[in-house]
Design a protein around this motif. Sequence first.
Motif, PDB file in Angstrom:
ATOM      1  N   ASP A   1      31.441  59.169  63.667  1.00  0.00           N
ATOM      2  CA  ASP A   1      32.779  58.963  64.233  1.00  0.00           C
ATOM      3  C   ASP A   1      33.838  59.722  63.434  1.00  0.00           C
ATOM      4  N   ALA A   2      33.734  59.691  62.103  1.00  0.00           N
ATOM      5  CA  ALA A   2      34.699  60.408  61.261  1.00  0.00           C
ATOM      6  C   ALA A   2      34.625  61.908  61.544  1.00  0.00           C
ATOM      7  N   PHE A   3      33.399  62.441  61.674  1.00  0.00           N
ATOM      8  CA  PHE A   3      33.247  63.860  61.985  1.00  0.00           C
ATOM      9  C   PHE A   3      33.813  64.184  63.362  1.00  0.00           C
ATOM     10  N   ARG A   4      33.483  63.379  64.362  1.00  0.00           N
ATOM     11  CA  ARG A   4      33.940  63.666  65.730  1.00  0.00           C
ATOM     12  C   ARG A   4      35.466  63.654  65.815  1.00  0.00           C
ATOM     13  N   ARG A   5      36.102  62.770  65.067  1.00  0.00           N
ATOM     14  CA  ARG A   5      37.572  62.762  65.025  1.00  0.00           C
ATOM     15  C   ARG A   5      38.095  64.072  64.447  1.00  0.00           C
ATOM     16  N   PHE A   6      37.517  64.508  63.333  1.00  0.00           N
ATOM     17  CA  PHE A   6      37.932  65.770  62.707  1.00  0.00           C
ATOM     18  C   PHE A   6      37.664  66.944  63.641  1.00  0.00           C
TER      19      PHE A   6
ATOM     20  N   LEU B   1      38.000  81.830  68.891  1.00  0.00           N
ATOM     21  CA  LEU B   1      36.578  81.839  68.542  1.00  0.00           C
ATOM     22  C   LEU B   1      35.738  81.388  69.722  1.00  0.00           C
ATOM     23  N   PRO B   2      34.541  81.949  69.836  1.00  0.00           N
ATOM     24  CA  PRO B   2      33.657  81.499  70.913  1.00  0.00           C
ATOM     25  C   PRO B   2      33.143  80.094  70.603  1.00  0.00           C
ATOM     26  N   PRO B   3      32.633  79.398  71.610  1.00  0.00           N
ATOM     27  CA  PRO B   3      32.070  78.069  71.365  1.00  0.00           C
ATOM     28  C   PRO B   3      30.945  78.142  70.328  1.00  0.00           C
ATOM     29  N   PHE B   4      30.792  77.091  69.583  1.00  0.00           N
ATOM     30  CA  PHE B   4      29.728  77.059  68.589  1.00  0.00           C
ATOM     31  C   PHE B   4      28.932  75.761  68.730  1.00  0.00           C
ATOM     32  N   ASP B   5      27.706  75.820  68.229  1.00  0.00           N
ATOM     33  CA  ASP B   5      26.808  74.672  68.329  1.00  0.00           C
ATOM     34  C   ASP B   5      27.049  73.713  67.177  1.00  0.00           C
ATOM     35  N   THR B   6      27.062  72.442  67.484  1.00  0.00           N
ATOM     36  CA  THR B   6      27.157  71.405  66.468  1.00  0.00           C
ATOM     37  C   THR B   6      25.965  70.484  66.646  1.00  0.00           C
ATOM     38  N   THR B   7      25.233  70.286  65.575  1.00  0.00           N
ATOM     39  CA  THR B   7      24.101  69.381  65.586  1.00  0.00           C
ATOM     40  C   THR B   7      24.363  68.291  64.558  1.00  0.00           C
ATOM     41  N   VAL B   8      24.219  67.050  64.963  1.00  0.00           N
ATOM     42  CA  VAL B   8      24.405  65.922  64.060  1.00  0.00           C
ATOM     43  C   VAL B   8      23.046  65.288  63.807  1.00  0.00           C
ATOM     44  N   VAL B   9      22.710  65.122  62.541  1.00  0.00           N
ATOM     45  CA  VAL B   9      21.459  64.467  62.156  1.00  0.00           C
ATOM     46  C   VAL B   9      21.767  63.427  61.086  1.00  0.00           C
ATOM     47  N   GLU B  10      20.909  62.432  60.986  1.00  0.00           N
ATOM     48  CA  GLU B  10      21.056  61.410  59.962  1.00  0.00           C
ATOM     49  C   GLU B  10      20.341  61.871  58.696  1.00  0.00           C
TER      50      GLU B  10
ATOM     51  N   GLN C   1      27.041  79.600  58.738  1.00  0.00           N
ATOM     52  CA  GLN C   1      26.408  78.283  58.763  1.00  0.00           C
ATOM     53  C   GLN C   1      27.251  77.315  57.945  1.00  0.00           C
ATOM     54  N   VAL C   2      27.574  76.170  58.517  1.00  0.00           N
ATOM     55  CA  VAL C   2      28.319  75.135  57.812  1.00  0.00           C
ATOM     56  C   VAL C   2      27.499  73.853  57.856  1.00  0.00           C
ATOM     57  N   VAL C   3      27.369  73.222  56.709  1.00  0.00           N
ATOM     58  CA  VAL C   3      26.693  71.930  56.617  1.00  0.00           C
ATOM     59  C   VAL C   3      27.667  70.968  55.951  1.00  0.00           C
ATOM     60  N   ASP C   4      27.992  69.910  56.659  1.00  0.00           N
ATOM     61  CA  ASP C   4      28.882  68.881  56.135  1.00  0.00           C
ATOM     62  C   ASP C   4      28.139  67.560  56.061  1.00  0.00           C
ATOM     63  N   VAL C   5      28.544  66.741  55.122  1.00  0.00           N
ATOM     64  CA  VAL C   5      28.077  65.361  55.045  1.00  0.00           C
ATOM     65  C   VAL C   5      29.305  64.482  55.244  1.00  0.00           C
ATOM     66  N   TRP C   6      29.212  63.600  56.220  1.00  0.00           N
ATOM     67  CA  TRP C   6      30.317  62.709  56.566  1.00  0.00           C
ATOM     68  C   TRP C   6      29.887  61.264  56.393  1.00  0.00           C
ATOM     69  N   GLU C   7      30.845  60.385  56.149  1.00  0.00           N
ATOM     70  CA  GLU C   7      30.555  58.959  56.039  1.00  0.00           C
ATOM     71  C   GLU C   7      30.005  58.403  57.346  1.00  0.00           C
ATOM     72  N   SER C   8      30.454  58.974  58.469  1.00  0.00           N
ATOM     73  CA  SER C   8      29.974  58.524  59.776  1.00  0.00           C
ATOM     74  C   SER C   8      30.140  59.645  60.789  1.00  0.00           C
TER      75      SER C   8
ATOM     76  N   ILE D   1      39.098  70.943  64.226  1.00  0.00           N
ATOM     77  CA  ILE D   1      38.221  72.090  64.477  1.00  0.00           C
ATOM     78  C   ILE D   1      38.471  72.717  65.843  1.00  0.00           C
ATOM     79  N   ALA D   2      38.423  71.913  66.899  1.00  0.00           N
ATOM     80  CA  ALA D   2      38.564  72.464  68.253  1.00  0.00           C
ATOM     81  C   ALA D   2      39.897  73.179  68.450  1.00  0.00           C
ATOM     82  N   PRO D   3      41.036  72.578  68.065  1.00  0.00           N
ATOM     83  CA  PRO D   3      42.299  73.294  68.238  1.00  0.00           C
ATOM     84  C   PRO D   3      42.378  74.577  67.408  1.00  0.00           C
ATOM     85  N   ALA D   4      41.872  74.542  66.166  1.00  0.00           N
ATOM     86  CA  ALA D   4      41.913  75.749  65.322  1.00  0.00           C
ATOM     87  C   ALA D   4      41.040  76.850  65.900  1.00  0.00           C
TER      88      ALA D   4
END
Length: 70
Positions: free
Chosen positions: A35-40, A54-63, A26-33, A45-48
């Motif tokens: 957009d900043a996360f989606r760029r990263f 690695l198999p696909p993983f779920d990403t959930t974005v919440v405010e 489980q990874v929990v990140d806090v990003w400024e936006s 993340i995707a290329p690595a």
Amino acid sequence: MIPDRAKPPTGLVAHYGAPLASGGFQVVDVWESEDAFRRFEAEVIAPAAQDLGLPPFDTTVVEIHNSLVV
């Protein structure tokens, strides 16, 4: 997937990770936006994950509405 902890990605505020009882992680990140996360996600993340096979993983974005760091 943060390549250099001394140089965090632009927009990253906080990063937490922990193993799950199920064997996953489980990874929990806090990003400024989002957009900043989606760029990263697209540039790092995707290329690595693909390189590691690695198999696909779920990403959930919440405010975040409240936080406390002591």
